[in-house]
Design a protein around this motif. Structure first.
Motif, PDB file in Angstrom:
ATOM      1  N   HIS A  49      20.983  19.607 -44.582  1.00 36.61           N
ATOM      2  CA  HIS A  49      20.111  18.623 -43.951  1.00 36.61           C
ATOM      3  C   HIS A  49      20.450  17.207 -44.422  1.00 36.61           C
ATOM      4  O   HIS A  49      20.505  16.272 -43.624  1.00 36.61           O
ATOM      5  CB  HIS A  49      18.653  18.944 -44.282  1.00 36.61           C
ATOM      6  N   ALA A  50      20.678  17.041 -45.728  1.00 37.32           N
ATOM      7  CA  ALA A  50      20.998  15.716 -46.268  1.00 37.32           C
ATOM      8  C   ALA A  50      22.300  15.187 -45.687  1.00 37.32           C
ATOM      9  O   ALA A  50      22.419  13.994 -45.380  1.00 37.32           O
ATOM     10  CB  ALA A  50      21.075  15.781 -47.789  1.00 37.32           C
ATOM     11  N   THR A  51      23.278  16.065 -45.515  1.00 40.37           N
ATOM     12  CA  THR A  51      24.550  15.656 -44.916  1.00 40.37           C
ATOM     13  C   THR A  51      24.342  15.175 -43.482  1.00 40.37           C
ATOM     14  O   THR A  51      24.939  14.185 -43.049  1.00 40.37           O
ATOM     15  CB  THR A  51      25.553  16.825 -44.934  1.00 40.37           C
ATOM     16  N   SER A  52      23.454  15.852 -42.726  1.00 42.14           N
ATOM     17  CA  SER A  52      23.184  15.447 -41.351  1.00 42.14           C
ATOM     18  C   SER A  52      22.511  14.084 -41.283  1.00 42.14           C
ATOM     19  O   SER A  52      22.595  13.394 -40.260  1.00 42.14           O
ATOM     20  CB  SER A  52      22.307  16.494 -40.653  1.00 42.14           C
ATOM     21  N   LEU A  53      21.855  13.690 -42.363  1.00 40.95           N
ATOM     22  CA  LEU A  53      21.196  12.378 -42.423  1.00 40.95           C
ATOM     23  C   LEU A  53      22.137  11.279 -42.911  1.00 40.95           C
ATOM     24  O   LEU A  53      21.747  10.119 -42.985  1.00 40.95           O
ATOM     25  CB  LEU A  53      19.981  12.441 -43.350  1.00 40.95           C
ATOM     26  N   GLY A  54      23.359  11.652 -43.270  1.00 37.39           N
ATOM     27  CA  GLY A  54      24.334  10.665 -43.696  1.00 37.39           C
ATOM     28  C   GLY A  54      24.540  10.560 -45.185  1.00 37.39           C
ATOM     29  O   GLY A  54      25.281   9.686 -45.651  1.00 37.39           O
ATOM     30  N   TYR A  55      23.910  11.433 -45.978  1.00 35.03           N
ATOM     31  CA  TYR A  55      24.089  11.383 -47.425  1.00 35.03           C
ATOM     32  C   TYR A  55      25.398  12.064 -47.819  1.00 35.03           C
ATOM     33  O   TYR A  55      25.640  13.216 -47.456  1.00 35.03           O
ATOM     34  CB  TYR A  55      22.935  12.081 -48.147  1.00 35.03           C
ATOM     35  N   PRO A  56      26.260  11.368 -48.586  1.00 33.86           N
ATOM     36  CA  PRO A  56      27.461  12.027 -49.103  1.00 33.86           C
ATOM     37  C   PRO A  56      27.091  13.050 -50.168  1.00 33.86           C
ATOM     38  O   PRO A  56      26.019  12.976 -50.782  1.00 33.86           O
ATOM     39  CB  PRO A  56      28.273  10.869 -49.703  1.00 33.86           C
ATOM     40  N   THR A  57      27.964  14.001 -50.406  1.00 32.22           N
ATOM     41  CA  THR A  57      27.682  15.093 -51.338  1.00 32.22           C
ATOM     42  C   THR A  57      27.296  14.593 -52.724  1.00 32.22           C
ATOM     43  O   THR A  57      26.350  15.078 -53.344  1.00 32.22           O
ATOM     44  CB  THR A  57      28.903  16.020 -51.450  1.00 32.22           C
ATOM     45  N   GLY A  58      27.992  13.586 -53.225  1.00 32.76           N
ATOM     46  CA  GLY A  58      27.732  13.103 -54.576  1.00 32.76           C
ATOM     47  C   GLY A  58      26.434  12.346 -54.730  1.00 32.76           C
ATOM     48  O   GLY A  58      26.032  12.024 -55.860  1.00 32.76           O
ATOM     49  N   ALA A  59      25.745  12.061 -53.609  1.00 34.07           N
ATOM     50  CA  ALA A  59      24.503  11.293 -53.681  1.00 34.07           C
ATOM     51  C   ALA A  59      23.272  12.168 -53.831  1.00 34.07           C
ATOM     52  O   ALA A  59      22.168  11.660 -53.994  1.00 34.07           O
ATOM     53  CB  ALA A  59      24.354  10.418 -52.438  1.00 34.07           C
ATOM     54  N   VAL A  60      23.455  13.488 -53.778  1.00 37.09           N
ATOM     55  CA  VAL A  60      22.322  14.416 -53.851  1.00 37.09           C
ATOM     56  C   VAL A  60      22.542  15.390 -55.001  1.00 37.09           C
ATOM     57  O   VAL A  60      23.590  16.048 -55.081  1.00 37.09           O
ATOM     58  CB  VAL A  60      22.151  15.197 -52.536  1.00 37.09           C
ATOM     59  N   LEU A  61      21.563  15.485 -55.897  1.00 35.29           N
ATOM     60  CA  LEU A  61      21.607  16.439 -57.010  1.00 35.29           C
ATOM     61  C   LEU A  61      20.396  17.359 -56.904  1.00 35.29           C
ATOM     62  O   LEU A  61      19.274  16.892 -56.692  1.00 35.29           O
ATOM     63  CB  LEU A  61      21.582  15.714 -58.355  1.00 35.29           C
ATOM     64  N   THR A  62      20.623  18.667 -57.044  1.00 37.85           N
ATOM     65  CA  THR A  62      19.540  19.646 -56.988  1.00 37.85           C
ATOM     66  C   THR A  62      19.332  20.231 -58.378  1.00 37.85           C
ATOM     67  O   THR A  62      20.293  20.680 -59.011  1.00 37.85           O
ATOM     68  CB  THR A  62      19.852  20.764 -55.983  1.00 37.85           C
ATOM     69  N   ILE A  63      18.075  20.228 -58.845  1.00 37.26           N
ATOM     70  CA  ILE A  63      17.746  20.664 -60.208  1.00 37.26           C
ATOM     71  C   ILE A  63      16.638  21.708 -60.149  1.00 37.26           C
ATOM     72  O   ILE A  63      15.600  21.476 -59.526  1.00 37.26           O
ATOM     73  CB  ILE A  63      17.276  19.481 -61.074  1.00 37.26           C
ATOM     74  N   PRO A  64      16.813  22.873 -60.816  1.00 36.65           N
ATOM     75  CA  PRO A  64      15.720  23.835 -60.936  1.00 36.65           C
ATOM     76  C   PRO A  64      14.815  23.425 -62.098  1.00 36.65           C
ATOM     77  O   PRO A  64      15.297  23.175 -63.208  1.00 36.65           O
ATOM     78  CB  PRO A  64      16.448  25.147 -61.235  1.00 36.65           C
ATOM     79  N   LEU A  65      13.517  23.345 -61.851  1.00 44.52           N
ATOM     80  CA  LEU A  65      12.646  22.915 -62.945  1.00 44.52           C
ATOM     81  C   LEU A  65      11.230  23.457 -62.782  1.00 44.52           C
ATOM     82  O   LEU A  65      10.850  23.957 -61.724  1.00 44.52           O
ATOM     83  CB  LEU A  65      12.620  21.381 -63.058  1.00 44.52           C
ATOM     84  N   SER A  66      10.491  23.336 -63.851  1.00 44.33           N
ATOM     85  CA  SER A  66       9.058  23.627 -63.835  1.00 44.33           C
ATOM     86  C   SER A  66       8.351  22.445 -64.474  1.00 44.33           C
ATOM     87  O   SER A  66       8.467  22.222 -65.685  1.00 44.33           O
ATOM     88  CB  SER A  66       8.738  24.908 -64.607  1.00 44.33           C
ATOM     89  N   ALA A  67       7.653  21.668 -63.641  1.00 42.60           N
ATOM     90  CA  ALA A  67       6.936  20.514 -64.175  1.00 42.60           C
ATOM     91  C   ALA A  67       5.823  20.961 -65.113  1.00 42.60           C
ATOM     92  O   ALA A  67       5.524  20.291 -66.104  1.00 42.60           O
ATOM     93  CB  ALA A  67       6.356  19.691 -63.021  1.00 42.60           C
ATOM     94  N   LEU A  68       5.208  22.109 -64.818  1.00 45.25           N
ATOM     95  CA  LEU A  68       4.101  22.595 -65.642  1.00 45.25           C
ATOM     96  C   LEU A  68       4.585  23.011 -67.024  1.00 45.25           C
ATOM     97  O   LEU A  68       3.973  22.661 -68.042  1.00 45.25           O
ATOM     98  CB  LEU A  68       3.420  23.769 -64.947  1.00 45.25           C
ATOM     99  N   ARG A  69       5.684  23.726 -67.088  1.00 44.71           N
ATOM    100  CA  ARG A  69       6.199  24.240 -68.364  1.00 44.71           C
ATOM    101  C   ARG A  69       7.223  23.320 -69.013  1.00 44.71           C
ATOM    102  O   ARG A  69       7.549  23.481 -70.189  1.00 44.71           O
ATOM    103  CB  ARG A  69       6.809  25.624 -68.164  1.00 44.71           C
ATOM    104  N   GLY A  70       7.780  22.393 -68.241  1.00 42.76           N
ATOM    105  CA  GLY A  70       8.752  21.455 -68.801  1.00 42.76           C
ATOM    106  C   GLY A  70      10.194  21.887 -68.691  1.00 42.76           C
ATOM    107  O   GLY A  70      11.092  21.217 -69.228  1.00 42.76           O
ATOM    108  N   ASP A  71      10.479  22.968 -67.990  1.00 44.06           N
ATOM    109  CA  ASP A  71      11.858  23.438 -67.854  1.00 44.06           C
ATOM    110  C   ASP A  71      12.714  22.405 -67.139  1.00 44.06           C
ATOM    111  O   ASP A  71      12.421  22.003 -66.001  1.00 44.06           O
ATOM    112  CB  ASP A  71      11.895  24.743 -67.052  1.00 44.06           C
ATOM    113  N   ASN A  72      13.789  21.944 -67.793  1.00 39.04           N
ATOM    114  CA  ASN A  72      14.805  21.055 -67.226  1.00 39.04           C
ATOM    115  C   ASN A  72      14.257  19.706 -66.764  1.00 39.04           C
ATOM    116  O   ASN A  72      14.890  19.016 -65.971  1.00 39.04           O
ATOM    117  CB  ASN A  72      15.542  21.721 -66.055  1.00 39.04           C
TER     118      ASN A  72
END
Length: 425
Positions: free
Chosen positions: A165-188
């Motif tokens: 989806h981000a690529t279809s909006l014009g974002y290059p690959t290096g402009a998007v980072l995906t991170i797994p996290l838990s805001a409640l527990r503080g993971d990552n």
């Protein structure tokens, strides 16, 4: 690297935006002791065994009681490496305009998704709005990863879908980072989590501390909207004539050649004054008074710019509007356009396209724009205005549309900002 990063959060309702912001404030020790005590007491009152960190962000009692964020909340925090200004925006569809407000100055946006739900339509809407506003970098925070047992496969499916989806909006690959996290527990969030050994990327805070911020507004072409003309006409200063305002972009020094718009006259800066004395240079964000070598007819609302890359002078604006008023916009409607300190009469000559946030598509030649809708229009102004493309110069590429009858703000405008590349109705 810039020592200040402006960022915004966005995402669907209950994806944990306020909790994530609270976690960042809590783990970076950016919370006063009395604030933390108040959160602890409120959490106990709600029957919780751990602090509800979202209360550090949701300052309104109604928000706390409902557990939702309904307006843009600005928060400030810092680490040893960088300072941050963060806008926490609401997730409800009807508050899309607040997302526009919060993200309009962001250099990075954190878009949250619930790991159990994945990428939703509202996720795609927010990404499209962020692309429209020219936010150059995105972080997809796959929150509540603990509730899917830290499953790598779930994370990868979400990351792949959003990347498409981000690529279809014009974002290059290096402009998007995906991170797994838990805001409640503080993971990552601040510390790497032992629960995700399969994730080798940075934590959220590490990324925020190190992501490059471009372009530096100090290095941009010089822009100086004139707010006030100072002519004391006193015995001590019989010939003093200064032009006061705030540097919108770039840097200026005595001896630099400038052009005054809309007149187009060229001259040289001879002196930079402040209440505390003269300056050898003034950069973006600094409020100063400029003295010029030539006696030029300059008024409030004029723009002083560098001669190398001056803005365009035009009486026809091709722009994107975020409509903020209850009454709809129609073609041929007369309005006022406020660009910098200058306000001129204008007429909307054409409604070209409208962004349908429900269908994630664009509609050609709509009859109206209504509350919270975003569309591309053409306006003709009674006088030429010096403007830049919004994606290049946010301060001189943005304007307000005002009701000439009562002075209320009708819309926020972005010069030359294209709508996201979506399907057409």
């Amino acid at each position: 690297m810039s020592d200040l990063l402006r960022l915004a959060t966005a995402g669907s309702v209950d994806d944990g935006k306020s909790t994530l912001v609270g976690r960042l404030l809590y783990d970076t020790k950016s919370v006063l002791a009395d604030q933390l005590d108040a959160v602890h007491r409120a959490s106990v009152d709600k029957g919780l065994s751990t602090p509800d960190l979202s209360l550090l962000v949701d300052g309104l009692r109604s928000e706390r009681e409902q557990g939702i964020t309904i307006d843009v909340a600005y928060r400030y925090f810092a680490t040893d490496r960088r300072s941050f200004v963060l806008a926490d925006t609401p997730g409800h569809v009807q508050y899309t305009r607040n997302t526009v407000t919060g993200a309009s100055t962001a250099e990075l946006a954190i878009l949250l998704v619930d790991a159990r739900k994945g990428v939703l339509e509202q996720t795609k809407r927010h990404a499209a709005v962020l692309a429209l506003l020219g936010v150059p970098r995105l972080v997809l925070a796959v929150n509540k990863i603990d509730l899917v047992n830290y499953d790598k496969g779930t994370f990868e499916v979400i990351a792949k879908e959003f990347a498409t989806h981000a690529t279809s909006l014009g974002y290059p690959t290096g402009a998007v980072l995906t991170i797994p996290l838990s805001a409640l527990r503080g993971d990552n969030v601040v510390e790497h989590s032992p629960n995700t050994p399969w994730y080798a990327g940075p934590t959220l805070l590490e990324h925020l501390e190190t992501v490059p911020v471009e372009p530096d507004p100090h290095e941009a072409p010089f822009r100086f909207p004139v707010q006030y003309v100072i002519r004391p006409r006193t015995e001590a200063y019989p010939d003093y004539r200064g032009y006061a305002g705030q540097v919108a972009a770039g840097t200026i020094r005595p001896g630099d050649e400038v052009v005054v718009l809309p007149a187009g006259a060229r001259t040289t800066v001879t002196k930079i004054d402040t209440p505390d004395g003269e300056l050898s240079e003034a950069a973006a964000g600094r409020s100063v008074t400029l003295l010029l070598a030539d006696d030029i007819d300059i008024s409030r609302g004029d723009l002083i710019a560098g001669v190398a890359e001056p803005p365009e002078l035009t009486d026809e604006l091709s722009a994107t509007l975020a409509w903020l008023a209850d009454k709809p916009l129609r073609a041929s409607q007369k309005v006022l356009v406020k660009s910098g300190a200058k306000t001129v009469q204008a007429v909307v000559t054409e409604l070209r396209t409208r962004f349908d946030e429900q269908r994630l598509s664009t509609q050609e030649n709509p009859e109206t724009l209504t509350l919270n809708e975003i569309g591309q229009v053409t306006l003709r102004t009674a006088e030429p205005l010096p403007v830049d493309r919004y994606t290049s110069h946010g301060r001189t590429g943005a304007f307000l549309v005002i009701d000439p009858a009562d002075g209320t703000t009708l819309a926020a405008g972005l010069v030359g900002a294209p709508l996201p590349l979506l399907d057409k109705d």
